[in-house]
Design a protein around this motif. Structure first.
Motif, short mmCIF file in Angstrom:
data_model
loop_
_atom_site.label_atom_id
_atom_site.label_comp_id
_atom_site.label_asym_id
_atom_site.label_seq_id
_atom_site.Cartn_x
_atom_site.Cartn_y
_atom_site.Cartn_z
N ALA A 270 -1.14 -3.17 -8.61
CA ALA A 270 -2.59 -3.28 -8.40
C ALA A 270 -2.93 -3.28 -6.90
N ALA A 271 -2.14 -3.97 -6.10
CA ALA A 271 -2.40 -4.05 -4.66
C ALA A 271 -2.36 -2.68 -4.01
N ARG A 272 -1.39 -1.84 -4.41
CA ARG A 272 -1.32 -0.48 -3.85
C ARG A 272 -2.58 0.31 -4.18
N ARG A 273 -2.99 0.21 -5.43
CA ARG A 273 -4.16 0.97 -5.89
C ARG A 273 -5.42 0.51 -5.16
N MET A 274 -5.55 -0.80 -4.98
CA MET A 274 -6.73 -1.34 -4.32
C MET A 274 -6.78 -0.94 -2.84
N TRP A 275 -5.64 -1.05 -2.15
CA TRP A 275 -5.62 -0.76 -0.72
C TRP A 275 -5.94 0.71 -0.46
N ALA A 276 -5.43 1.59 -1.30
CA ALA A 276 -5.73 3.01 -1.14
C ALA A 276 -7.23 3.25 -1.24
N THR A 277 -7.86 2.59 -2.17
CA THR A 277 -9.32 2.72 -2.35
C THR A 277 -10.07 2.16 -1.13
N ILE A 278 -9.63 0.99 -0.67
CA ILE A 278 -10.27 0.35 0.50
C ILE A 278 -10.20 1.26 1.71
N MET A 279 -9.00 1.77 2.00
CA MET A 279 -8.82 2.61 3.19
C MET A 279 -9.61 3.92 3.09
N LYS A 280 -9.65 4.49 1.92
CA LYS A 280 -10.42 5.73 1.73
C LYS A 280 -11.90 5.46 1.97
N ASP A 281 -12.39 4.33 1.45
CA ASP A 281 -13.80 3.98 1.64
C ASP A 281 -14.12 3.68 3.11
N LEU A 282 -13.13 3.22 3.88
CA LEU A 282 -13.35 2.93 5.29
C LEU A 282 -13.20 4.16 6.18
N GLY A 283 -12.86 5.30 5.56
CA GLY A 283 -12.86 6.55 6.31
C GLY A 283 -11.53 7.22 6.51
N ALA A 284 -10.45 6.66 5.97
CA ALA A 284 -9.14 7.29 6.13
C ALA A 284 -9.09 8.60 5.35
N THR A 285 -8.54 9.63 5.97
CA THR A 285 -8.36 10.93 5.30
C THR A 285 -6.89 11.32 5.23
N ASP A 286 -6.06 10.72 6.09
CA ASP A 286 -4.63 10.98 6.07
C ASP A 286 -4.01 10.14 4.95
#
Length: 520
Positions: A270-286
């Motif tokens: 769950a932590a992996r899935r959540m962090w990926a979502t958080i970073m994408k929402d904060l603008g990460a594209t890599d």
């Protein structure tokens, strides 16, 4: 009727799970190495490369810890993990009055670059990955490590490792902070910026849920509070103008592995899935900036002083949880750590536990082996949902810094710790050897003790160091750190120059105490 079963996070466990429990879940066909990385950050995971086997070690003097590091490396350890004593952690040299009784006790005493040179004598820093569990003074220890790498002639673009550098969890759960939150966040973003240019393979922070869990949180609270802290660090770095696709790749996490095997596996997924979502929402594209890479340590708070050999079984279960959950790095605790620092034998058995899981259990042979399990997929989803609910509360308060200042995280952890302890005392939760299956007489387990004379030895070294170094250069270096801290310049180049001049850890920490004050 069967007894109602719940995880320690309060998630109800059904008697049996079926396809109906996961039919509404999305993303069940996601592959490992693909967003949102529920199934792992690499397509082949341990088939391509096993997790890094670390053993957290550090005690007494730098020479004594160096002997343990050489022993562990000879036994198959793949990366070093350094424990520092309390005075080092809170910015006091060994001869400071407040250091009395604590020098070298829970980790190694490091007062200056001279100690760092002894700590890694005979170890090429370019060829080993080193994790350092250090927070408030992490910037100083990192500077010492880099200074030593330079003295060894290492290529700094190849020097790899991690500093924990996670000050927010210190306010929430552990207590080894020095400065108030806002200047502490400034130091951390200075480290992000400096490392991206000077030590690009270094993981600049290990955002830690481990100590949150050790303080008594549940699995859900562990990831909710940790990811909230991680989000705060990212937002601080963005406010400084740093590129999320650059610094985001150097963020790592540090989680606890407890005894509830399936809840722990679900937590990591769950932590992996959540962090990926958080970073994408904060603008990460890599993609690599969205990956949650983490180190795991087995749960120190789960170890019992009663029948300590039972702890070998507990650590084995926790090792499996970490591996089945997709960890990148793992430390296993010694069976005797509820009694003392681990003996050499206990450290060896702990390492062998990892090696047996790696080479005999079959657990690493396929990626995310519990994927598709009705129970594990359903539990992963429930852990995630509950963690989002907590994170939303923290966001509504203004984020982690505000939630910590208001005492929200501390109160939640204290409540969970109280409820857990009460469940043990009233017999609802069974701890083998503690409140059930006890014995009247136990065979004594040999402990590992540190002599108080270590402080005298370290103090004598400090006196000699201060006599022989260039006092004028020391004074200039400390003044430059003060001016940088009072202004907007990155402090790290000045700290590096100071440690190279053999300024002590306490002297550098005291300069910033003058500028920032201390958190109370």
């Amino acid at each position: 009727m069967p007894e109602n079963k719940k995880t320690d996070s309060g998630i109800s466990i059904k008697t049996c799970y079926s396809a109906e429990d996961i039919q509404l879940l999305s993303g069940l066909n996601n592959q490992p190495g693909q967003f949102p990385y529920t199934r792992g950050v690499q397509p082949d995971m341990y088939r391509g490369k096993l997790w890094t086997m670390r053993q957290y070690a550090g005690f007494s003097t730098a020479e004594e810890s160096n002997k343990r590091y050489h022993y562990l490396l000879s036994q198959g350890v793949m990366g070093l993990s350094v424990a520092f004593d309390l005075p080092t952690q809170i910015g006091y040299d060994s001869d400071h009055p407040l250091a009395e009784g604590e020098v070298g006790k829970v980790g190694v005493a490091i007062d200056s670059l001279a100690d760092m040179e002894l700590l890694f004598k005979g170890i090429e820093l370019e060829k080993v990955s080193t994790s350092m569990t250090i927070n408030a003074t992490g910037f100083i220890l990192l500077a010492m490590y880099v200074a030593l790498a330079k003295k060894q002639g290492a290529d700094l673009t190849k020097v790899a490792g991690t500093i924990q550098n996670d000050i927010l969890k210190e306010y929430a759960a552990r207590g080894t902070y020095i400065y108030p939150p806002k200047p502490s966040m400034r130091i951390i973003t200075d480290i992000f910026e400096w490392c991206s240019n000077s030590v690009p393979k270094w993981n600049t922070i290990s955002i830690s849920g481990y100590h949150i869990r050790e303080a008594g949180s549940t699995a859900v609270q562990e990831i909710a509070f940790t990811l909230s802290n991680g989000k705060a660090y990212v937002q601080a770095a963005l406010a400084k103008g740093l590129d999320i696709n650059v610094f985001g790749k150097r963020l790592s996490f540090f989680f606890n592995a407890h005894n509830n095997l399936f809840e722990e596996v679900a937590k990591f997924r769950a932590a992996r899935r959540m962090w990926a979502t958080i970073m994408k929402d904060l603008g990460a594209t890599d993609e690599k900036a969205m990956m949650l890479r983490f180190h795991t340590q087995t749960g120190g708070a789960t170890l019992t002083a009663q029948q300590p050999l039972n702890n070998i079984s507990r650590v084995t279960i926790q090792t499996l949880a970490a591996v089945l959950g997709g960890t990148q790095s793992l430390h296993t605790n010694g069976y005797d750590e509820a009694l003392s620092l681990p003996t050499e034998e206990a450290a060896r058995i702990a390492l062998r536990t990892q090696q047996i899981v790696a080479f005999e259990s079959g657990a690493p042979d396929t990626v995310d082996p519990l994927a598709g399990s009705y129970f594990v997929e359903s539990l992963t989803n429930e852990v995630e949902q509950k963690a989002w609910e907590l994170m939303n509360k923290i966001d509504a308060m203004g984020g982690s810094v505000s939630a910590i200042e208001e005492g929200f995280m501390q109160d939640e952890i204290a409540r969970s710790a109280f409820e857990y302890q009460r469940s043990i005392e009233n017999g609802e939760k069974i701890i083998v050897g503690v409140n059930k299956f006890t014995v009247d007489v136990e065979n004594p387990v040999p402990g590992f003790k540190i002599d108080d004379s270590i402080r005298q030895l370290q103090s004598a070294r400090l006196t000699e160091l201060k006599t022989n170094r260039d006092a004028v250069r020391v004074k200039l270096c400390l003044q430059q750190i003060k001016e940088a801290a009072e202004g907007t310049q990155n402090i790290m180049p000045f700290v590096l120059e100071a440690v190279e001049a053999y300024c002590t850890l306490g002297e550098i920490a005291d300069v910033l105490r003058q500028v920032y004050g201390e958190h109370r």
